[in-house]
Design a protein around this motif. Structure first.
Motif, PDB file in Angstrom:
ATOM      1  N   ALA A  63       0.819  -1.214   0.000  1.00 14.74           N
ATOM      2  CA  ALA A  63       0.000   0.000   0.000  1.00 14.74           C
ATOM      3  C   ALA A  63       0.853   1.264   0.000  1.00 14.74           C
ATOM      4  O   ALA A  63       0.486   2.262  -0.628  1.00 14.74           O
ATOM      5  CB  ALA A  63      -0.927  -0.002   1.212  1.00 14.74           C
ATOM      6  N   LEU A  64       1.980   1.232   0.702  1.00 12.98           N
ATOM      7  CA  LEU A  64       2.800   2.436   0.854  1.00 12.98           C
ATOM      8  C   LEU A  64       3.981   2.478  -0.111  1.00 12.98           C
ATOM      9  O   LEU A  64       4.866   3.333   0.022  1.00 12.98           O
ATOM     10  CB  LEU A  64       3.315   2.530   2.294  1.00 12.98           C
ATOM     11  N   ALA A  65       4.009   1.587  -1.092  1.00 14.96           N
ATOM     12  CA  ALA A  65       5.133   1.533  -2.033  1.00 14.96           C
ATOM     13  C   ALA A  65       5.429   2.880  -2.696  1.00 14.96           C
ATOM     14  O   ALA A  65       6.599   3.227  -2.894  1.00 14.96           O
ATOM     15  CB  ALA A  65       4.873   0.459  -3.081  1.00 14.96           C
ATOM     16  N   PRO A  66       4.414   3.701  -3.057  1.00 19.99           N
ATOM     17  CA  PRO A  66       4.733   4.998  -3.690  1.00 19.99           C
ATOM     18  C   PRO A  66       5.554   5.939  -2.805  1.00 19.99           C
ATOM     19  O   PRO A  66       6.155   6.886  -3.324  1.00 19.99           O
ATOM     20  CB  PRO A  66       3.343   5.591  -3.973  1.00 19.99           C
ATOM     21  N   LEU A  67       5.576   5.701  -1.502  1.00 17.23           N
ATOM     22  CA  LEU A  67       6.370   6.570  -0.626  1.00 17.23           C
ATOM     23  C   LEU A  67       7.871   6.367  -0.813  1.00 17.23           C
ATOM     24  O   LEU A  67       8.662   7.182  -0.335  1.00 17.23           O
ATOM     25  CB  LEU A  67       6.011   6.304   0.850  1.00 17.23           C
ATOM     26  N   ARG A  68       8.283   5.306  -1.498  1.00 26.55           N
ATOM     27  CA  ARG A  68       9.709   5.033  -1.665  1.00 26.55           C
ATOM     28  C   ARG A  68      10.431   6.164  -2.384  1.00 26.55           C
ATOM     29  O   ARG A  68      11.617   6.378  -2.174  1.00 26.55           O
ATOM     30  CB  ARG A  68       9.927   3.723  -2.439  1.00 26.55           C
TER      31      ARG A  68
ATOM     32  N   LEU B 256     -11.162   4.081   6.204  1.00 27.14           N
ATOM     33  CA  LEU B 256     -10.428   3.882   4.962  1.00 27.14           C
ATOM     34  C   LEU B 256     -11.148   2.941   4.006  1.00 27.14           C
ATOM     35  O   LEU B 256     -11.022   3.051   2.799  1.00 27.14           O
ATOM     36  CB  LEU B 256      -9.038   3.303   5.266  1.00 27.14           C
ATOM     37  N   GLY B 257     -11.867   1.992   4.549  1.00 29.35           N
ATOM     38  CA  GLY B 257     -12.503   0.963   3.734  1.00 29.35           C
ATOM     39  C   GLY B 257     -12.833  -0.212   4.624  1.00 29.35           C
ATOM     40  O   GLY B 257     -13.147  -0.039   5.807  1.00 29.35           O
ATOM     41  N   SER B 258     -12.733  -1.403   4.083  1.00 28.50           N
ATOM     42  CA  SER B 258     -13.044  -2.593   4.863  1.00 28.50           C
ATOM     43  C   SER B 258     -12.221  -3.771   4.366  1.00 28.50           C
ATOM     44  O   SER B 258     -11.648  -3.737   3.273  1.00 28.50           O
ATOM     45  CB  SER B 258     -14.540  -2.909   4.802  1.00 28.50           C
ATOM     46  N   MET B 259     -12.177  -4.829   5.188  1.00 33.66           N
ATOM     47  CA  MET B 259     -11.445  -6.042   4.856  1.00 33.66           C
ATOM     48  C   MET B 259     -12.410  -7.224   4.874  1.00 33.66           C
ATOM     49  O   MET B 259     -13.169  -7.395   5.834  1.00 33.66           O
ATOM     50  CB  MET B 259     -10.312  -6.289   5.853  1.00 33.66           C
TER      51      MET B 259
ATOM     52  N   HIS C 178      -0.219  12.217   2.588  1.00 33.66           N
ATOM     53  CA  HIS C 178       0.077  11.276   1.514  1.00 33.66           C
ATOM     54  C   HIS C 178      -0.198   9.837   1.958  1.00 33.66           C
ATOM     55  O   HIS C 178      -0.756   9.037   1.208  1.00 33.66           O
ATOM     56  CB  HIS C 178       1.542  11.415   1.078  1.00 33.66           C
ATOM     57  N   THR C 179       0.197   9.510   3.182  1.00 35.22           N
ATOM     58  CA  THR C 179       0.008   8.146   3.672  1.00 35.22           C
ATOM     59  C   THR C 179      -1.467   7.816   3.819  1.00 35.22           C
ATOM     60  O   THR C 179      -1.916   6.722   3.441  1.00 35.22           O
ATOM     61  CB  THR C 179       0.736   7.970   5.020  1.00 35.22           C
ATOM     62  N   LEU C 180      -2.252   8.733   4.357  1.00 38.63           N
ATOM     63  CA  LEU C 180      -3.689   8.504   4.491  1.00 38.63           C
ATOM     64  C   LEU C 180      -4.342   8.296   3.128  1.00 38.63           C
ATOM     65  O   LEU C 180      -5.201   7.421   2.967  1.00 38.63           O
ATOM     66  CB  LEU C 180      -4.341   9.681   5.213  1.00 38.63           C
ATOM     67  N   ASP C 181      -3.936   9.074   2.128  1.00 44.66           N
ATOM     68  CA  ASP C 181      -4.507   8.927   0.789  1.00 44.66           C
ATOM     69  C   ASP C 181      -4.157   7.568   0.193  1.00 44.66           C
ATOM     70  O   ASP C 181      -4.997   6.914  -0.444  1.00 44.66           O
ATOM     71  CB  ASP C 181      -4.015  10.045  -0.125  1.00 44.66           C
TER      72      ASP C 181
END
Length: 302
Positions: free
Chosen positions: A109-114, A156-159, A283-286
């Motif tokens: 999920a957080l890969a774009p933060l790299r 955020l959503g659901s699982m 950014h992380t929340l989005d």
């Protein structure tokens, strides 16, 4: 504070080279700038500038004083620029707390933060709910119903949840054909020290609902342990983690009662404060909202 403002005005006058030029930069009138300079010199008891109709020049005292005033203005601008960078681009340390089984999920999920090389990520993975203030946590992921608190929560959503067991367990104990059959099987779940019983609600496509009270044969405080127990054939479990999903994909776990579904678990991002957030948090929340929304085929909640 008035003195600090006058020091900044003095530094701007020297940088601009004239009262009128400094006044334009500061959005003030030349007479207001001149008045601030007079008040500064009166407070110091020394003349800082030689004034003539054609030019300004520093006195000896002005030269010495200007160095400190210019350094103060530069430090203030540097601090402002640092905050602007924090506001506009993720940087610094981001502390994110999440359940133990979320490690693989967060890696994707957080890969774009790299790409933000000035950002450092601290993942605090634990199934025990931690205090966000004491642990200096920026964002915590919470699953299920939230307790009342002063924290700020964003859905955020659901699982999706699925009943599963290992092939070895099902070969030995048989396949449940109806939710009531689960009462004759070994159940994995709950937290050590609790009653050992868990309420499970299932629904089929026809709208029939079954509510069961299942006594746990094994209790574990972390989903990673429950996953290992389920794969090893100790009993049935409700799977939610990335490890569970991989085990389903490669056949180490098999879905049980696929015609009956469990309610999805809501996922929340919890932050310790309201108001404007730095870029690293926004950014992380989005990214998390996008991940959980897409994972369930629905728009991300906000």
């Amino acid at each position: 504070m008035d003195q600090l403002r006058r020091m900044a005005i003095f530094a701007e006058v020297v940088a601009a080279g004239s009262l009128s030029a400094a006044a334009r930069q500061l959005g003030m009138t030349p007479s207001a700038v001149s008045q601030h300079l007079r008040q500064l010199e009166q407070a110091l008891g020394l003349a800082l500038l030689h004034r003539s109709t054609r030019r300004l020049s520093l006195t000896e005292a002005g030269e010495r004083y200007h160095a400190g005033c210019a350094a103060m203005v530069a430090a203030a601008r540097s601090a402002e620029q640092a905050l602007a960078r924090m506001r506009d681009e993720p940087e610094g340390e981001l502390r994110l707390a999440a359940p133990m089984g979320f490690g693989g999920l967060l890696a994707h999920a957080l890969a774009p933060l790299r790409r933000y090389t000035k950002l450092r990520l601290q993942l605090l993975l634990d199934d025990v709910v931690i205090d966000l203030i004491d642990a200096r946590v920026d964002i915590a992921l919470r699953v299920g119903a939230l307790a009342d608190s002063t924290l700020v929560a964003r859905k955020l959503g659901s699982m999706a949840r699925q009943l599963c067991a290992s092939p070895a367990y099902l070969a030995e104990r048989g396949w449940p054909a109806h939710p009531q059959d689960l009462l004759q099987h070994d159940w994995l779940g709950g937290k050590p020290g609790s009653t050992g019983a868990e309420i499970l609600e299932l629904q089929n496509p026809a709208g029939e609902r079954e509510t069961l009270r299942l006594a746990a044969r094994v209790q574990a405080s972390q989903v990673t342990a429950l996953h290992a127990l389920c794969v090893a054939g100790w009993g049935l479990s409700v799977v939610v983690s990335e490890d569970d999903r991989r085990a389903l994909a490669d056949g180490r776990l098999l879905p049980v009662l696929p015609g009956w579904r469990l309610d999805d678990l809501p996922v929340y991002a919890v932050t310790p404060r309201r108001g404007e957030q730095p870029a690293k948090v926004r950014h992380t929340l989005d990214l998390l909202a996008q991940y959980f929304g897409q994972a369930n085929g629905q728009p991300a909640a906000s």
